[in-house]
Design an enzyme around this catalytic site. Structure first.
Site, PDB file in Angstrom:
ATOM      1  N   GLY A   1      -4.213  -0.280  -7.128  1.00 30.82           N
ATOM      2  CA  GLY A   1      -4.290   1.034  -7.790  1.00 30.82           C
ATOM      3  C   GLY A   1      -3.846   2.169  -6.856  1.00 30.82           C
TER       4      GLY A   1
ATOM      5  N   GLU B   1      -3.375  -7.610  -6.332  1.00 31.06           N
ATOM      6  CA  GLU B   1      -4.166  -8.016  -7.500  1.00 31.06           C
ATOM      7  C   GLU B   1      -4.065  -9.521  -7.758  1.00 31.06           C
ATOM      8  OE1 GLU B   1      -2.388  -5.286  -7.330  1.00 31.06           O
ATOM      9  OE2 GLU B   1      -3.249  -3.643  -8.509  1.00 31.06           O
TER      10      GLU B   1
ATOM     11  N   ALA C   1      -8.229  -0.089  -6.572  1.00 30.24           N
ATOM     12  CA  ALA C   1      -9.418   0.221  -7.375  1.00 30.24           C
ATOM     13  C   ALA C   1     -10.630  -0.368  -6.669  1.00 30.24           C
ATOM     14  CB  ALA C   1      -9.263  -0.382  -8.762  1.00 30.24           C
TER      15      ALA C   1
ATOM     16  N   GLU D   1      -0.220   2.156  -7.176  1.00 23.46           N
ATOM     17  CA  GLU D   1       0.104   2.714  -8.500  1.00 23.46           C
ATOM     18  C   GLU D   1      -0.030   4.232  -8.505  1.00 23.46           C
ATOM     19  OE1 GLU D   1      -2.583  -0.019 -10.507  1.00 23.46           O
ATOM     20  OE2 GLU D   1      -0.895  -0.829 -11.641  1.00 23.46           O
TER      21      GLU D   1
HETATM   22  N1  DAK Z   1     -12.664  -1.854  -3.240  1.00 30.85           N
HETATM   23  C1  DAK Z   1     -13.890  -1.705  -2.662  1.00 30.85           C
HETATM   24  N2  DAK Z   1     -14.080  -1.656  -1.324  1.00 30.85           N
HETATM   25  C2  DAK Z   1     -12.995  -1.774  -0.538  1.00 30.85           C
HETATM   26  C3  DAK Z   1     -11.683  -1.926  -1.064  1.00 30.85           C
HETATM   27  C4  DAK Z   1     -11.538  -1.962  -2.495  1.00 30.85           C
HETATM   28  N3  DAK Z   1     -10.358  -2.071  -3.095  1.00 30.85           N
HETATM   29  N4  DAK Z   1     -10.828  -2.018  -0.042  1.00 30.85           N
HETATM   30  C5  DAK Z   1     -11.547  -1.899   1.090  1.00 30.85           C
HETATM   31  N5  DAK Z   1     -12.854  -1.756   0.801  1.00 30.85           N
HETATM   32  C6  DAK Z   1     -13.960  -1.595   1.747  1.00 30.85           C
HETATM   33  C7  DAK Z   1     -14.325  -2.918   2.429  1.00 30.85           C
HETATM   34  O1  DAK Z   1     -15.180  -3.688   1.611  1.00 30.85           O
HETATM   35  C8  DAK Z   1     -15.021  -2.407   3.673  1.00 30.85           C
HETATM   36  O2  DAK Z   1     -16.326  -2.008   3.331  1.00 30.85           O
HETATM   37  P1  DAK Z   1     -17.593  -2.384   4.287  1.00 30.85           P
HETATM   38  O3  DAK Z   1     -17.560  -3.854   4.410  1.00 30.85           O
HETATM   39  O4  DAK Z   1     -17.271  -1.694   5.596  1.00 30.85           O
HETATM   40  O5  DAK Z   1     -18.784  -1.825   3.570  1.00 30.85           O
HETATM   41  C9  DAK Z   1     -14.243  -1.138   4.023  1.00 30.85           C
HETATM   42  O6  DAK Z   1     -13.564  -0.771   2.827  1.00 30.85           O
HETATM   43  C10 DAK Z   1     -13.195  -1.396   5.109  1.00 30.85           C
HETATM   44  O7  DAK Z   1     -12.396  -2.489   4.701  1.00 30.85           O
HETATM   45  P2  DAK Z   1     -12.152  -3.770   5.629  1.00 30.85           P
HETATM   46  O8  DAK Z   1     -13.296  -3.988   6.565  1.00 30.85           O
HETATM   47  O9  DAK Z   1     -11.780  -4.892   4.729  1.00 30.85           O
HETATM   48  O10 DAK Z   1     -10.890  -3.283   6.481  1.00 30.85           O
HETATM   49  P3  DAK Z   1      -9.698  -4.173   7.052  1.00 30.85           P
HETATM   50  O11 DAK Z   1      -8.861  -3.264   7.878  1.00 30.85           O
HETATM   51  O12 DAK Z   1     -10.227  -5.426   7.681  1.00 30.85           O
HETATM   52  O13 DAK Z   1      -8.874  -4.627   5.782  1.00 30.85           O
HETATM   53  C11 DAK Z   1      -7.723  -4.270   3.652  1.00 30.85           C
HETATM   54  C12 DAK Z   1      -8.219  -3.654   4.985  1.00 30.85           C
HETATM   55  C13 DAK Z   1      -7.107  -3.120   2.827  1.00 30.85           C
HETATM   56  C14 DAK Z   1      -6.636  -5.298   3.943  1.00 30.85           C
HETATM   57  C15 DAK Z   1      -8.909  -4.937   2.935  1.00 30.85           C
HETATM   58  O14 DAK Z   1     -10.005  -4.004   2.879  1.00 30.85           O
HETATM   59  C16 DAK Z   1      -8.562  -5.352   1.529  1.00 30.85           C
HETATM   60  O15 DAK Z   1      -7.934  -6.373   1.338  1.00 30.85           O
HETATM   61  N6  DAK Z   1      -9.013  -4.568   0.550  1.00 30.85           N
HETATM   62  C17 DAK Z   1      -8.840  -4.879  -0.865  1.00 30.85           C
HETATM   63  C18 DAK Z   1      -7.408  -4.630  -1.291  1.00 30.85           C
HETATM   64  C19 DAK Z   1      -7.187  -4.978  -2.740  1.00 30.85           C
HETATM   65  O16 DAK Z   1      -7.296  -6.144  -3.154  1.00 30.85           O
HETATM   66  N7  DAK Z   1      -6.845  -3.988  -3.542  1.00 30.85           N
HETATM   67  C20 DAK Z   1      -6.510  -4.172  -4.934  1.00 30.85           C
HETATM   68  C21 DAK Z   1      -7.733  -4.034  -5.799  1.00 30.85           C
HETATM   69  S1  DAK Z   1      -7.353  -4.332  -7.535  1.00 30.85           S
HETATM   70  C22 DAK Z   1      -7.467   0.711 -13.432  1.00 30.85           C
HETATM   71  C23 DAK Z   1      -6.539   1.233 -12.557  1.00 30.85           C
HETATM   72  C24 DAK Z   1      -6.134   0.499 -11.469  1.00 30.85           C
HETATM   73  C25 DAK Z   1      -6.644  -0.768 -11.220  1.00 30.85           C
HETATM   74  C26 DAK Z   1      -7.568  -1.295 -12.077  1.00 30.85           C
HETATM   75  C27 DAK Z   1      -7.978  -0.558 -13.194  1.00 30.85           C
HETATM   76  N8  DAK Z   1      -7.890   1.459 -14.555  1.00 30.85           N
HETATM   77  C28 DAK Z   1      -7.322   2.766 -14.856  1.00 30.85           C
HETATM   78  C29 DAK Z   1      -8.911   0.982 -15.444  1.00 30.85           C
HETATM   79  C30 DAK Z   1      -6.212  -1.453  -9.992  1.00 30.85           C
HETATM   80  C31 DAK Z   1      -6.739  -2.620  -9.517  1.00 30.85           C
HETATM   81  C32 DAK Z   1      -6.726  -2.850  -8.071  1.00 30.85           C
HETATM   82  O17 DAK Z   1      -6.343  -2.035  -7.275  1.00 30.85           O
END
Ligand code: DAK
Length: 258
Positions: A109, A132, A66, A112
């Protein structure tokens, strides 16, 4: 369906392709994108031009979860009022087969969403995970439930607690993905499989999907009652008559989905 901002769709030979299209942020799922995915799926589910839906991501990821920027200031109450999980729940009501083609990251997400697919193809470089926990939250769109039902309690807890990323090979060993293929062949192989399903009688596919999903949730006896109803129902279809007639006449059946 060219009205979308965050996804791209096209239909070819009864296979619909939905591509998540925010490659600059690794297809982070913002709320509008989730709405668009559901709108597209429900439209394609009703279209006579479509038998199978393929879901993939553009760029170097399937989806990295997400959109954290969008979520960062949420509160319990804002989330409750948004009620976006209700929208997400509609994915499980899609009747046609959904085949996921996962490359790069399928996180949070994004994982998921992949778990909502009926069949998953993954590239050798795909990485799955629930990070998460590292953000101080937990999966909320079915992750704890779907992963546990697929791989069991003890394995699911390990991945959910650590937030570590699982390789495509591991996901295959666990039965999360059906095939692991070379990255350059991922979409081609997925669409080849989708086209194989296009040849099958569509009513059988949808009633089999429904019955298999019940098997995950129902006790055996109730599941078998459900299966039986769908079995009987297919005997009202023209395709059942055609399928059995073609067998007796030693020719290929011509299924119409009726
Ligand atoms: N959200 C926003 N931006 C994201 C992102 C995310 N989840 N993942 C990556 N990006 C963005 C980065 O900020 C970066 O943007 P800029 O800095 O270039 O502007 C760009 O994508 C490239 O990412 P990285 O530079 O970080 O690339 P790397 O290869 O170094 O790293 C990575 C890739 C996937 C390991 C890293 O980006 C990362 O850790 N990303 C976050 C992963 C994460 O924590 N995901 C879980 C999020 S919580 C719901 C349904 C579902 C959910 C919630 C509610 N509802 C129906 C209400 C689910 C919750 C989640 O998923």
């Amino acid at each position: 369906m060219s009205e979308f901002q965050y996804i791209h769709t096209k239909v070819e030979e009864k296979v619909a392709l939905i591509e998540l299209n925010r490659p600059n942020v690794l297809n982070a799922l913002n709320r509008s994108m989730v709405t668009e995915i559901l709108t597209a799926m429900e439209t394609l589910d009703r279209s006579d031009e479509v038998s199978v839906i393929v879901l993939t991501g553009r760029g170097r990821a399937f989806a990295a979860g997400a959109d954290i920027d969008e979520m960062a200031n949420d509160t319990s109450i804002s989330l409750e009022l948004l009620n976006q999980f209700a929208e997400w729940d509609r994915m499980s009501l899609i009747k046609k087969p959904i085949i996921g083609a996962v490359h790069g990251f399928a996180l949070g997400g994004g994982f998921e969403l992949a778990l909502c697919c009926d069949v998953l193809f993954a590239s050798e470089t795909a990485e799955f995970g629930f990070p998460e926990v590292n953000l101080g939250v937990m999966p909320g769109a079915g992750g704890t439930q779907r992963l546990t039902k697929l791989i069991g309690k003890t394995r699911a807890l390990e991945w959910l607690w650590t937030g570590e990323r699982m390789s495509a090979k591991k996901a295959y060993e666990y039965g999360i993905v059906n095939r692991v293929v070379a990255p350059e062949l991922l979409l081609e192989e997925t669409i080849k499989f989708a086209k194989k399903l296009v040849q099958q009688p569509p009513l059988s596919l949808r009633l089999i999907k429904e019955a298999v999903h019940k098997a995950v949730d129902y006790p055996l006896y109730e599941g078998m009652q459900f299966e039986r109803k769908n079995f009987y129902l297919l005997f009202s279809s023209e395709d059942q008559k055609e399928g059995m007639k073609a067998f007796i006449e030693k020719r290929k059946p011509n299924f119409q989905g009726k």
